[in-house]
Enzyme design. Structure first.
Site, short mmCIF file in Angstrom:
data_model
loop_
_atom_site.label_atom_id
_atom_site.label_comp_id
_atom_site.label_asym_id
_atom_site.label_seq_id
_atom_site.Cartn_x
_atom_site.Cartn_y
_atom_site.Cartn_z
N ASN A 117 -10.27 -0.47 0.09
CA ASN A 117 -9.12 0.03 0.04
C ASN A 117 -8.34 -0.50 -1.72
O ASN A 117 -8.15 -2.05 -1.62
CB ASN A 117 -8.57 -0.30 1.38
CG ASN A 117 -6.87 -0.55 1.47
OD1 ASN A 117 -6.08 -0.73 0.66
ND2 ASN A 117 -6.22 -0.84 2.61
N HIS A 165 -3.22 6.98 2.79
CA HIS A 165 -3.29 5.90 2.21
C HIS A 165 -5.06 5.46 2.69
O HIS A 165 -5.67 6.18 3.99
CB HIS A 165 -2.21 4.71 2.58
CG HIS A 165 -2.91 2.95 2.27
ND1 HIS A 165 -3.93 3.09 1.08
CD2 HIS A 165 -3.31 2.06 2.82
CE1 HIS A 165 -4.54 2.15 1.05
NE2 HIS A 165 -3.96 1.27 2.18
N CYS A 167 1.01 -0.87 -0.10
CA CYS A 167 0.32 0.14 -0.09
C CYS A 167 0.81 1.27 -0.07
O CYS A 167 0.19 2.15 -0.25
CB CYS A 167 -0.81 -0.45 0.99
SG CYS A 167 -2.17 -1.14 1.03
N1 ACO Z 1 -18.55 -8.34 9.97
C1 ACO Z 1 -19.56 -8.53 11.03
N2 ACO Z 1 -18.40 -8.62 12.20
C2 ACO Z 1 -17.00 -8.20 12.33
C3 ACO Z 1 -16.34 -8.26 10.90
C4 ACO Z 1 -17.37 -8.14 9.91
N3 ACO Z 1 -16.59 -8.44 8.21
N4 ACO Z 1 -14.96 -9.05 11.10
C5 ACO Z 1 -14.81 -9.30 11.90
N5 ACO Z 1 -15.97 -8.90 12.95
C6 ACO Z 1 -15.89 -9.40 14.02
C7 ACO Z 1 -14.91 -10.02 15.05
O1 ACO Z 1 -15.07 -11.71 14.61
C8 ACO Z 1 -15.19 -9.96 16.37
O2 ACO Z 1 -16.15 -10.47 17.01
P1 ACO Z 1 -15.51 -10.98 18.55
O3 ACO Z 1 -15.97 -10.26 19.13
O4 ACO Z 1 -17.68 -11.57 18.08
O5 ACO Z 1 -14.58 -11.57 18.43
C9 ACO Z 1 -15.84 -7.96 16.03
O6 ACO Z 1 -16.31 -8.18 14.81
C10 ACO Z 1 -14.47 -6.95 16.40
O7 ACO Z 1 -13.58 -7.27 15.12
P2 ACO Z 1 -12.34 -6.36 15.48
O8 ACO Z 1 -11.18 -7.44 14.30
O9 ACO Z 1 -12.00 -6.64 16.63
O10 ACO Z 1 -13.07 -5.03 14.61
P3 ACO Z 1 -12.36 -4.01 14.33
O11 ACO Z 1 -12.72 -3.22 15.43
O12 ACO Z 1 -10.13 -4.02 15.35
O13 ACO Z 1 -12.30 -3.77 13.16
C11 ACO Z 1 -10.91 -3.53 11.03
C12 ACO Z 1 -11.48 -5.02 12.10
C13 ACO Z 1 -11.84 -3.50 10.18
C14 ACO Z 1 -10.19 -5.12 9.88
C15 ACO Z 1 -10.03 -2.82 11.60
O14 ACO Z 1 -8.48 -4.01 12.57
C16 ACO Z 1 -8.71 -2.28 10.58
O15 ACO Z 1 -9.08 -1.31 10.02
N6 ACO Z 1 -7.81 -2.41 10.97
C17 ACO Z 1 -6.35 -1.95 9.27
C18 ACO Z 1 -6.77 -3.18 8.86
C19 ACO Z 1 -6.12 -1.91 7.45
O16 ACO Z 1 -5.74 -0.94 7.28
N7 ACO Z 1 -5.51 -3.05 6.65
C20 ACO Z 1 -5.09 -2.67 5.41
C21 ACO Z 1 -3.63 -1.83 5.77
S1 ACO Z 1 -2.60 -1.87 4.87
C22 ACO Z 1 -3.12 -2.09 3.22
O17 ACO Z 1 -4.21 -1.25 2.77
C23 ACO Z 1 -3.08 -3.49 2.07
#
Ligand code: ACO
Length: 322
Positions: free
Chosen positions: A279, A249, A113
């Site tokens: 993204n 980004h 990215c």
């Molecule tokens: N729909 C519904 N529920 C979901 C989903 C979904 N799509 N995905 C995860 N959950 C659930 C999980 O299982 C978890 O359930 P639990 O509490 O029962 O265990 C709950 O939602 C919370 O999950 P988290 O992973 O803690 O959710 P979070 O608020 O951290 O959001 C996310 C997850 C959106 C992926 C976040 O961590 C994030 O944005 N991280 C950065 C990711 C990123 O930017 N990646 C790319 C960067 S580098 C590049 O661009 C390649």
């Protein structure tokens, strides 16, 4: 001597999947995705012709038109991508062929990215040294090919698209950059194979698709992006007040909000478009740059900060003067 941006362009597929469509494929909801990420839709490549090189070529062609430059004048084409359809020839050579840039030296660059930013730095080095005079830098991705469409923790995040800039060597203006990599943390964001259109196939080898420790990536982004932007501004003796826009980004709106807060800046200076595109990895910064350039325009002489982070891990920030 620096490389000044003379034109911008972008291309996104017309085929769109909104969050409701994804909630038919995995257990998720529009509400969850919007609240946690700010993403509502993503554009997805369709058919045989529309691939990374096709999108990169369309974006490059538009940037050339915007710059008023002929393809024969281009000395260098760099395509930042992790999702070229073929290992060789490179996507950049495909762009050269498609746009008729017969005099250009062409290669791809992989920094996930942060790819567009690192490609821009590379082009700036060539132009700054007087080796080349005119360059096209593209970020282009078909992430829909790398995503496991049965994994709700990743598939909701990504989309396809391309963005490009045309640079010309110039004595005016400014370009400065700070860039880092940390291979020790590479395991938090991986993809071990170039898969093709998984959502059209039956068998899944989940390990080979995009794998991510979302929490770790989130923490990395919200700590390192403000840090690297501050380092860049200190290096150039500029204050945050002097920056017109921060083009980050587009991974998650909460990351952008957190960076703005940590820098003590208002969100108005941080345009976002991940709601429409998700993204798009290396394409996200040039697509957003093109959108602002075409819709609002940048004030001549204004300072703009670009900042990216992603797989590798890699991250960085660049300052340019429009
Ligand atoms: N729909 C519904 N529920 C979901 C989903 C979904 N799509 N995905 C995860 N959950 C659930 C999980 O299982 C978890 O359930 P639990 O509490 O029962 O265990 C709950 O939602 C919370 O999950 P988290 O992973 O803690 O959710 P979070 O608020 O951290 O959001 C996310 C997850 C959106 C992926 C976040 O961590 C994030 O944005 N991280 C950065 C990711 C990123 O930017 N990646 C790319 C960067 S580098 C590049 O661009 C390649």
């Amino acid at each position: 001597m620096i490389g000044k941006i003379y034109g911008t362009g972008s291309y996104v597929p017309s085929f769109v999947w909104d969050n409701d469509k994804l909630s038919e494929m995995v257990e998720t909801s529009d509400e969850w995705i919007r609240e946690r990420t700010g993403i509502a839709r993503r554009h997805i490549i369709e058919g045989e012709e529309e691939d990374t090189t096709y999108m990169a070529s369309r974006a490059a062609c538009e940037a050339l038109k915007d710059a008023g430059i002929q393809p024969e004048e281009i000395d260098l084409i760099i395509v930042a991508t992790i999702s070229a359809g073929e290992i060789m020839p490179s996507s950049a050579c495909g762009v050269q062929k498609a746009i008729g840039a017969v005099n250009a030296v062409c290669f791809d660059l992989n920094a996930a990215c942060t790819g567009f930013l690192f490609a821009l730095n590379t082009a700036q080095a060539y132009l700054g040294q007087g080796i080349y005079k005119t360059a096209i830098v593209v970020g282009a991705e078909s992430l829909s090919n790398l995503v496991n469409w049965t994994d709700r923790s990743t598939c909701i995040l990504f989309g396809d698209g391309a963005g490009a800039v045309v640079l010309k060597a110039s004595k005016d203006g400014k370009y400065s950059q700070v860039a880092y990599s940390d291979g020790r943390k590479g395991g938090v964001l991986t993809c071990s194979s170039r898969n093709q259109k998984k959502y059209e196939k039956e068998s899944v080898d989940a390990e080979t698709y995009m794998q991510m420790d979302g929490g770790e990536v989130f923490k990395f982004a919200v700590s390192k992006v403000p840090e690297v932007i501050r380092e860049l501004l200190d290096k150039e003796n500029l204050s945050t007040k002097e920056i017109a826009y921060y083009i980050l980004h587009q991974a998650n709106v909460r990351i952008v909000q957190s960076v703005a807060k940590r820098l003590g800046e208002k969100m108005e200076k941080f345009p976002v478009n991940m709601g429409e595109y998700g993204n798009t990895s290396s394409a996200s910064i040039p697509i957003l740059l093109d959108e602002i350039n075409k819709k609002k325009g940048f004030r001549r002489g204004s300072y703009i900060v670009l900042s990216g982070f992603g797989g590798g891990l890699t991250y960085g920030a660049s300052l340019l003067q429009w």
